[in-house]
Design a protein around this motif. Structure first.
Motif, PDB file in Angstrom:
ATOM      1  N   THR A   1       0.833  -1.212   0.000  1.00  0.00           N
ATOM      2  CA  THR A   1       0.000   0.000   0.000  1.00  0.00           C
ATOM      3  C   THR A   1       0.864   1.257   0.000  1.00  0.00           C
ATOM      4  O   THR A   1       0.628   2.188  -0.782  1.00  0.00           O
ATOM      5  CB  THR A   1      -0.925   0.016   1.230  1.00  0.00           C
ATOM      6  N   ALA A   2       1.859   1.274   0.877  1.00  0.00           N
ATOM      7  CA  ALA A   2       2.737   2.448   0.936  1.00  0.00           C
ATOM      8  C   ALA A   2       3.499   2.626  -0.376  1.00  0.00           C
ATOM      9  O   ALA A   2       3.638   3.750  -0.878  1.00  0.00           O
ATOM     10  CB  ALA A   2       3.723   2.311   2.097  1.00  0.00           C
ATOM     11  N   GLY A   3       3.957   1.519  -0.936  1.00  0.00           N
ATOM     12  CA  GLY A   3       4.695   1.584  -2.191  1.00  0.00           C
ATOM     13  C   GLY A   3       3.841   2.141  -3.325  1.00  0.00           C
ATOM     14  O   GLY A   3       4.285   2.997  -4.093  1.00  0.00           O
ATOM     15  N   ILE A   4       2.606   1.639  -3.402  1.00  0.00           N
ATOM     16  CA  ILE A   4       1.689   2.127  -4.443  1.00  0.00           C
ATOM     17  C   ILE A   4       1.437   3.621  -4.258  1.00  0.00           C
ATOM     18  O   ILE A   4       1.448   4.399  -5.223  1.00  0.00           O
ATOM     19  CB  ILE A   4       0.346   1.359  -4.363  1.00  0.00           C
ATOM     20  N   ALA A   5       1.218   4.032  -3.012  1.00  0.00           N
ATOM     21  CA  ALA A   5       0.971   5.456  -2.748  1.00  0.00           C
ATOM     22  C   ALA A   5       2.174   6.295  -3.186  1.00  0.00           C
ATOM     23  O   ALA A   5       2.021   7.363  -3.776  1.00  0.00           O
ATOM     24  CB  ALA A   5       0.670   5.677  -1.265  1.00  0.00           C
TER      25      ALA A   5
ATOM     26  N   VAL B   1       6.105  15.123  -2.240  1.00  0.00           N
ATOM     27  CA  VAL B   1       6.006  13.661  -2.293  1.00  0.00           C
ATOM     28  C   VAL B   1       5.707  13.037  -0.921  1.00  0.00           C
ATOM     29  O   VAL B   1       4.797  12.224  -0.807  1.00  0.00           O
ATOM     30  CB  VAL B   1       7.237  13.029  -2.990  1.00  0.00           C
ATOM     31  N   PRO B   2       6.444  13.403   0.157  1.00  0.00           N
ATOM     32  CA  PRO B   2       6.066  12.843   1.451  1.00  0.00           C
ATOM     33  C   PRO B   2       4.627  13.217   1.868  1.00  0.00           C
ATOM     34  O   PRO B   2       3.935  12.425   2.493  1.00  0.00           O
ATOM     35  CB  PRO B   2       7.084  13.463   2.427  1.00  0.00           C
ATOM     36  N   PHE B   3       4.197  14.402   1.486  1.00  0.00           N
ATOM     37  CA  PHE B   3       2.819  14.810   1.766  1.00  0.00           C
ATOM     38  C   PHE B   3       1.829  13.849   1.107  1.00  0.00           C
ATOM     39  O   PHE B   3       0.904  13.339   1.735  1.00  0.00           O
ATOM     40  CB  PHE B   3       2.604  16.251   1.254  1.00  0.00           C
ATOM     41  N   ALA B   4       2.066  13.597  -0.190  1.00  0.00           N
ATOM     42  CA  ALA B   4       1.158  12.734  -0.932  1.00  0.00           C
ATOM     43  C   ALA B   4       1.211  11.298  -0.408  1.00  0.00           C
ATOM     44  O   ALA B   4       0.182  10.630  -0.306  1.00  0.00           O
ATOM     45  CB  ALA B   4       1.505  12.776  -2.420  1.00  0.00           C
ATOM     46  N   LEU B   5       2.415  10.848  -0.066  1.00  0.00           N
ATOM     47  CA  LEU B   5       2.540   9.493   0.481  1.00  0.00           C
ATOM     48  C   LEU B   5       1.770   9.365   1.789  1.00  0.00           C
ATOM     49  O   LEU B   5       0.999   8.418   1.989  1.00  0.00           O
ATOM     50  CB  LEU B   5       4.014   9.160   0.726  1.00  0.00           C
ATOM     51  N   ALA B   6       1.977  10.326   2.692  1.00  0.00           N
ATOM     52  CA  ALA B   6       1.288  10.295   3.981  1.00  0.00           C
ATOM     53  C   ALA B   6      -0.223  10.375   3.781  1.00  0.00           C
ATOM     54  O   ALA B   6      -0.991   9.656   4.435  1.00  0.00           O
ATOM     55  CB  ALA B   6       1.776  11.436   4.872  1.00  0.00           C
ATOM     56  N   ALA B   7      -0.658  11.215   2.855  1.00  0.00           N
ATOM     57  CA  ALA B   7      -2.093  11.336   2.576  1.00  0.00           C
ATOM     58  C   ALA B   7      -2.639  10.008   2.077  1.00  0.00           C
ATOM     59  O   ALA B   7      -3.701   9.548   2.509  1.00  0.00           O
ATOM     60  CB  ALA B   7      -2.336  12.436   1.544  1.00  0.00           C
ATOM     61  N   GLY B   8      -1.872   9.369   1.159  1.00  0.00           N
ATOM     62  CA  GLY B   8      -2.308   8.087   0.628  1.00  0.00           C
ATOM     63  C   GLY B   8      -2.464   7.052   1.727  1.00  0.00           C
ATOM     64  O   GLY B   8      -3.487   6.367   1.816  1.00  0.00           O
ATOM     65  N   LEU B   9      -1.466   6.974   2.612  1.00  0.00           N
ATOM     66  CA  LEU B   9      -1.526   5.993   3.696  1.00  0.00           C
ATOM     67  C   LEU B   9      -2.662   6.301   4.666  1.00  0.00           C
ATOM     68  O   LEU B   9      -3.278   5.386   5.219  1.00  0.00           O
ATOM     69  CB  LEU B   9      -0.193   5.953   4.442  1.00  0.00           C
ATOM     70  N   SER B  10      -2.953   7.588   4.861  1.00  0.00           N
ATOM     71  CA  SER B  10      -4.032   7.970   5.773  1.00  0.00           C
ATOM     72  C   SER B  10      -5.367   7.369   5.337  1.00  0.00           C
ATOM     73  O   SER B  10      -6.244   7.120   6.160  1.00  0.00           O
ATOM     74  CB  SER B  10      -4.181   9.492   5.832  1.00  0.00           C
ATOM     75  N   GLY B  11      -5.504   7.148   4.018  1.00  0.00           N
ATOM     76  CA  GLY B  11      -6.738   6.555   3.524  1.00  0.00           C
ATOM     77  C   GLY B  11      -6.767   5.048   3.675  1.00  0.00           C
ATOM     78  O   GLY B  11      -7.783   4.421   3.416  1.00  0.00           O
TER      79      GLY B  11
ATOM     80  N   LEU C   1       2.363   4.189  11.750  1.00  0.00           N
ATOM     81  CA  LEU C   1       2.700   3.632  10.444  1.00  0.00           C
ATOM     82  C   LEU C   1       2.926   4.720   9.410  1.00  0.00           C
ATOM     83  O   LEU C   1       3.855   4.650   8.608  1.00  0.00           O
ATOM     84  CB  LEU C   1       1.563   2.724   9.963  1.00  0.00           C
ATOM     85  N   VAL C   2       2.060   5.728   9.449  1.00  0.00           N
ATOM     86  CA  VAL C   2       2.215   6.841   8.510  1.00  0.00           C
ATOM     87  C   VAL C   2       3.561   7.523   8.744  1.00  0.00           C
ATOM     88  O   VAL C   2       4.295   7.836   7.795  1.00  0.00           O
ATOM     89  CB  VAL C   2       1.056   7.856   8.674  1.00  0.00           C
ATOM     90  N   VAL C   3       3.890   7.710  10.017  1.00  0.00           N
ATOM     91  CA  VAL C   3       5.152   8.370  10.358  1.00  0.00           C
ATOM     92  C   VAL C   3       6.347   7.528   9.898  1.00  0.00           C
ATOM     93  O   VAL C   3       7.284   8.048   9.284  1.00  0.00           O
ATOM     94  CB  VAL C   3       5.229   8.648  11.876  1.00  0.00           C
TER      95      VAL C   3
END
Lengths: 238, 238
Positions: free
Chosen positions: A57-61, B37-47, B54-56
């Motif tokens: 999931t993280a990789g895809i994001a 990019v880290p913003f988008a990754l964190a946002a993606g994981l938040s969903g 885990l997000v951190v």
């Protein structure tokens, strides 16, 4: 990775009139970036979580985030570059009309820097200044260092790089689909990704006229160090 | 983001002799990429996950991976650029000694493309060819389009960009430290990051001579779209 891009591009750009070669170069660039960052992210998470689903999931994001930032960003930057060129060109035409003497001095200055004698600077400048369009083109290129951007190339490149990034990113991620623990996934991910990085590094270096084996080693090393560091740091936050 | 970098750099480069301005520009570039990019990754994981830890962890791993890829990559690319220049320079010296007539024709060709008459092409070429060092310098710049790289600037830039990326990446991540659910973290992360992206976009556009408000909007838009897409795709993989 962005800084590499910049340096490589400054070399690659010279060959960008060969459209097919630019296309292949874009693919190689996107893929080797896509291989590096998602690989390192997945490796980092492998040291901190115990579910493959989370790594995936993280990789895809990350892949989505990275390729959109690259693709959309490049697309908009391409537009900006064209606008920038047009604005500067308009300004040069205006200056030639309204500040003719200053432009003549600037033109002489360019030839002086090339090492011409004052006499030839004078003659050459007179010749260049005869044709307004040629003069503007000359100033754009030699005073401002701007080449007329192809309005489509930058966008095409950006999309190619973005899509290749996404494909490249799947290489380090796929092993996590087919293994049962993140550790097992990491082993397979490292093996396949480092091999791919080496291959891409080889072709990338060839395309930019670098030493191919040395270039391949450098690209592989960057991936390995990034992955090892991400693994180590994520372990601390476990 | 890399493609943006490349285009911006081709504009920024002209001002890079102002070292302090190059330094600030590098910070802005690294930060706005680090924000995206880290913003988008964190946002993606938040969903997709329900633990802030885990997000951190994923965010930290991404920041480490991204800044090493940028910093180390840029460092090695800087070395390569210097080597490339030296190799080409050596080749030009050799060619001037051993293929003198071909080099003279090439020099004339450059002046022909500028729009000079055959008579002046001849005269100018004779003058340039008098001084071997000046001639090589001329060929490096106008035939090959290579400027002598500052052996330290590329590495300095790479490190500045890498470190700024790491600092920039902390902005979208910090809210997840101080909130109790990923959703809450995402709200605060989006608010602070989009504000920061807007501010950085403004200064970045100013530095590259673009329209500052429009540039700020574009940078913010890229971040928002990347985050929204990562969120959507990660939700599918939940």
């Amino acid at each position: 990775m962005d800084t590499i891009r910049h340096h490589e591009n400054s070399i690659l750009h010279k060959e960008e009139h060969l459209t097919s070669s630019a296309f292949i170069t874009d693919i190689v660039i996107g893929m080797s970036d896509g291989l590096t960052v998602p690989f390192a992210l997945a490796a980092g998470l492998s040291g901190a979580v115990d579910s493959n689903a989370l790594v995936v999931t993280a990789g895809i994001a990350e892949i989505v985030a990275g390729s959109i930032a690259m693709g959309l960003g490049g697309f908009l930057a391409g537009q900006t570059e064209v606008e920038h060129y047009d604005a500067e060109q308009k300004r040069e035409y205006w200056e030639i009309e309204n500040l003719r003497q200053r432009e003549i001095d600037e033109t002489k200055e360019i030839f002086a820097e090339m090492g011409l004698s004052p006499e030839l600077q004078e003659k050459v400048t007179q010749e260049i200044a005869k044709d307004k369009n040629k003069w503007v083109e000359f100033m754009m290129k030699y005073e401002l260092g701007l080449e007329k951007p192809d309005p489509n190339q930058a966008r095409k490149s950006a999309l190619t790089i973005g899509i290749s990034y996404a494909f490249g990113g799947m290489v380090p991620l796929l092993p996590y689909f087919f293994t049962s623990t993140p550790f097992e996934g990491l082993i397979w991910s490292a093996v396949t990704t480092l091999i791919c990085l080496f291959i891409f590094g080889y072709f990338k270096s060839k395309a930019t006229g670098q030493h191919p084996w040395l270039g391949a080693l450098k690209v592989t090393l960057i991936g390995a160090v990034a992955a090892a560091a991400a693994f180590g740091v994520a372990k601390l936050f476990e």
